[in-house]
Scaffold this motif. Structure first.
Motif, PDB file in Angstrom:
ATOM      1  N   GLY A  27      27.167  11.595  55.952  1.00 31.44           N
ATOM      2  CA  GLY A  27      26.942  12.228  54.653  1.00 31.44           C
ATOM      3  C   GLY A  27      25.467  12.395  54.334  1.00 31.44           C
ATOM      4  N   LEU A  28      24.672  11.382  54.665  1.00 36.91           N
ATOM      5  CA  LEU A  28      23.228  11.435  54.417  1.00 36.91           C
ATOM      6  C   LEU A  28      22.587  12.558  55.221  1.00 36.91           C
ATOM      7  N   PHE A  29      22.945  12.655  56.500  1.00 40.05           N
ATOM      8  CA  PHE A  29      22.379  13.697  57.346  1.00 40.05           C
ATOM      9  C   PHE A  29      22.813  15.084  56.868  1.00 40.05           C
ATOM     10  N   LYS A  30      24.047  15.201  56.383  1.00 36.93           N
ATOM     11  CA  LYS A  30      24.537  16.477  55.872  1.00 36.93           C
ATOM     12  C   LYS A  30      23.738  16.878  54.634  1.00 36.93           C
ATOM     13  N   LYS A  31      23.523  15.936  53.722  1.00 38.04           N
ATOM     14  CA  LYS A  31      22.746  16.231  52.508  1.00 38.04           C
ATOM     15  C   LYS A  31      21.305  16.609  52.861  1.00 38.04           C
ATOM     16  N   ALA A  32      20.737  15.936  53.848  1.00 34.59           N
ATOM     17  CA  ALA A  32      19.377  16.255  54.276  1.00 34.59           C
ATOM     18  C   ALA A  32      19.325  17.668  54.843  1.00 34.59           C
ATOM     19  N   SER A  33      20.324  18.041  55.609  1.00 31.39           N
ATOM     20  CA  SER A  33      20.393  19.389  56.173  1.00 31.39           C
ATOM     21  C   SER A  33      20.492  20.437  55.066  1.00 31.39           C
ATOM     22  N   GLU A  34      21.325  20.158  54.063  1.00 36.76           N
ATOM     23  CA  GLU A  34      21.465  21.083  52.944  1.00 36.76           C
ATOM     24  C   GLU A  34      20.146  21.233  52.185  1.00 36.76           C
ATOM     25  N   LEU A  35      19.459  20.125  51.956  1.00 40.65           N
ATOM     26  CA  LEU A  35      18.175  20.165  51.253  1.00 40.65           C
ATOM     27  C   LEU A  35      17.157  20.980  52.047  1.00 40.65           C
ATOM     28  N   ALA A  36      17.114  20.751  53.350  1.00 38.27           N
ATOM     29  CA  ALA A  36      16.178  21.486  54.199  1.00 38.27           C
ATOM     30  C   ALA A  36      16.484  22.978  54.185  1.00 38.27           C
ATOM     31  N   LEU A  38      18.285  24.762  51.818  1.00 40.96           N
ATOM     32  CA  LEU A  38      18.139  25.357  50.492  1.00 40.96           C
ATOM     33  C   LEU A  38      16.685  25.459  50.038  1.00 40.96           C
ATOM     34  N   CYS A  39      15.872  24.476  50.388  1.00 43.55           N
ATOM     35  CA  CYS A  39      14.501  24.419  49.870  1.00 43.55           C
ATOM     36  C   CYS A  39      13.443  24.689  50.928  1.00 43.55           C
ATOM     37  N   ASN A  40      13.881  25.001  52.144  1.00 42.83           N
ATOM     38  CA  ASN A  40      12.951  25.227  53.244  1.00 42.83           C
ATOM     39  C   ASN A  40      12.010  24.025  53.411  1.00 42.83           C
ATOM     40  N   ALA A  41      12.601  22.831  53.314  1.00 44.70           N
ATOM     41  CA  ALA A  41      11.830  21.591  53.408  1.00 44.70           C
ATOM     42  C   ALA A  41      11.886  21.061  54.835  1.00 44.70           C
ATOM     43  N   GLU A  42      10.838  20.373  55.232  1.00 45.45           N
ATOM     44  CA  GLU A  42      10.837  19.671  56.504  1.00 45.45           C
ATOM     45  C   GLU A  42      11.261  18.235  56.216  1.00 45.45           C
ATOM     46  N   ILE A  43      12.285  17.761  56.937  1.00 52.28           N
ATOM     47  CA  ILE A  43      12.863  16.455  56.643  1.00 52.28           C
ATOM     48  C   ILE A  43      12.980  15.650  57.914  1.00 52.28           C
ATOM     49  N   GLY A  44      12.670  14.372  57.817  1.00 51.49           N
ATOM     50  CA  GLY A  44      12.874  13.441  58.918  1.00 51.49           C
ATOM     51  C   GLY A  44      13.457  12.148  58.389  1.00 51.49           C
ATOM     52  N   ILE A  45      14.545  11.683  59.027  1.00 52.82           N
ATOM     53  CA  ILE A  45      15.196  10.447  58.606  1.00 52.82           C
ATOM     54  C   ILE A  45      15.419   9.583  59.840  1.00 52.82           C
ATOM     55  N   PRO A  54      19.186   2.813  66.606  1.00 51.60           N
ATOM     56  CA  PRO A  54      18.525   3.798  65.746  1.00 51.60           C
ATOM     57  C   PRO A  54      19.243   5.151  65.770  1.00 51.60           C
ATOM     58  N   PHE A  55      19.266   5.818  64.620  1.00 53.21           N
ATOM     59  CA  PHE A  55      19.788   7.172  64.485  1.00 53.21           C
ATOM     60  C   PHE A  55      18.738   7.979  63.740  1.00 53.21           C
ATOM     61  N   SER A  56      18.578   9.227  64.133  1.00 46.79           N
ATOM     62  CA  SER A  56      17.559  10.034  63.474  1.00 46.79           C
ATOM     63  C   SER A  56      18.064  11.451  63.235  1.00 46.79           C
ATOM     64  N   TYR A  57      17.460  12.071  62.242  1.00 46.72           N
ATOM     65  CA  TYR A  57      17.726  13.466  61.927  1.00 46.72           C
ATOM     66  C   TYR A  57      16.404  14.082  61.523  1.00 46.72           C
ATOM     67  N   SER A  64       8.209  16.721  65.112  1.00 48.15           N
ATOM     68  CA  SER A  64       7.233  17.533  64.372  1.00 48.15           C
ATOM     69  C   SER A  64       7.050  17.017  62.942  1.00 48.15           C
ATOM     70  N   VAL A  65       8.132  16.551  62.329  1.00 45.04           N
ATOM     71  CA  VAL A  65       8.026  16.001  60.970  1.00 45.04           C
ATOM     72  C   VAL A  65       7.195  14.720  60.993  1.00 45.04           C
ATOM     73  N   ALA A  66       7.442  13.849  61.981  1.00 48.30           N
ATOM     74  CA  ALA A  66       6.683  12.599  62.088  1.00 48.30           C
ATOM     75  C   ALA A  66       5.204  12.878  62.368  1.00 48.30           C
ATOM     76  N   GLU A  67       4.934  13.834  63.252  1.00 42.78           N
ATOM     77  CA  GLU A  67       3.535  14.183  63.545  1.00 42.78           C
ATOM     78  C   GLU A  67       2.835  14.714  62.307  1.00 42.78           C
ATOM     79  N   ARG A  68       3.536  15.570  61.563  1.00 41.41           N
ATOM     80  CA  ARG A  68       2.929  16.108  60.345  1.00 41.41           C
ATOM     81  C   ARG A  68       2.664  15.000  59.341  1.00 41.41           C
TER      82      ARG A  68
END
Length: 177
Positions: A27-36, A38-45, A54-57, A64-68
């Motif tokens: 659910g968290l990864f799905k919400k992060a995808s929707e936010l990215a 809808l808002c053209n956001a760069e997201i890393g979890i 470990p799990f990442s999205y 690229s998100v971590a480097e930024r």
């Protein structure tokens, strides 16, 4: 029947905790995808399971998100230093990492002391039931002992996960410098 409100507290049963983690992670990864999207956001979890896996999205991708993020963080450090040769850039970063390491060492020492106190408390508990051999305990005493051990185990696992996540972040920041 509909959904019901779930009280926000740690799930005690390990199997239920793992199932809850898996469902909530999805659910968290799905919400992060929707936010990215809808808002053209760069997201890393980054999430560590109760088992320590470990799990990442990331969108566009986690690297690229971590480097930024680290580049932005480094830019903040650069604004603090006035050294023209670049040596001043590493000093604040090293100082912050050193402070973080000192803080983690203090936390480890505090946990060791807390563990020693808990051991003393367990040994001096009431009627000395836990000083008997396991074979001499009644079923009720065994269940109580098991519950206490699970509580301690869960607390230790949680602390270990938190320390592991913190050390992973320190390692990531070291790799980027």
């Amino acid at each position: 029947m509909g959904r019901r409100k779930i009280k926000m507290e740690m799930v005690q049963d390990m199997n239920t905790r793992q199932v809850t983690f898996s469902k909530r992670r999805t659910g968290l990864f799905k919400k992060a995808s929707e936010l990215a999207t809808l808002c053209n956001a760069e997201i890393g979890i980054v999430v560590f399971s109760p088992g320590g896996k470990p799990f990442s999205y990331g969108k566009p991708d986690l690297d690229s998100v971590a480097e930024r993020f680290l580049r932005e963080y480094d830019d903040d450090d650069d604004s603090d230093s006035g050294d023209e040769q670049g040596r001043g850039r590493t000093r604040p970063k090293l100082k912050k990492m050193s402070e973080r390491l000192d803080k983690l060492n203090l936390e480890i020492e505090a946990e060791k002391k807390r563990g020693e106190k808990a051991q003393e408390k367990l040994e001096s508990a009431g009627d000395g039931r836990f000083k008997k051999s396991i074979e001499a305990l009644t079923l009720e005493e065994l269940n109580e002992y098991k519950d206490k051990l699970e509580t301690v185990h869960d607390r230790i696992e949680g602390d270990a996960s938190r320390i592991q996540a913190s050390s992973s972040l320190v390692i990531l920041s070291n790799d980027k410098s």
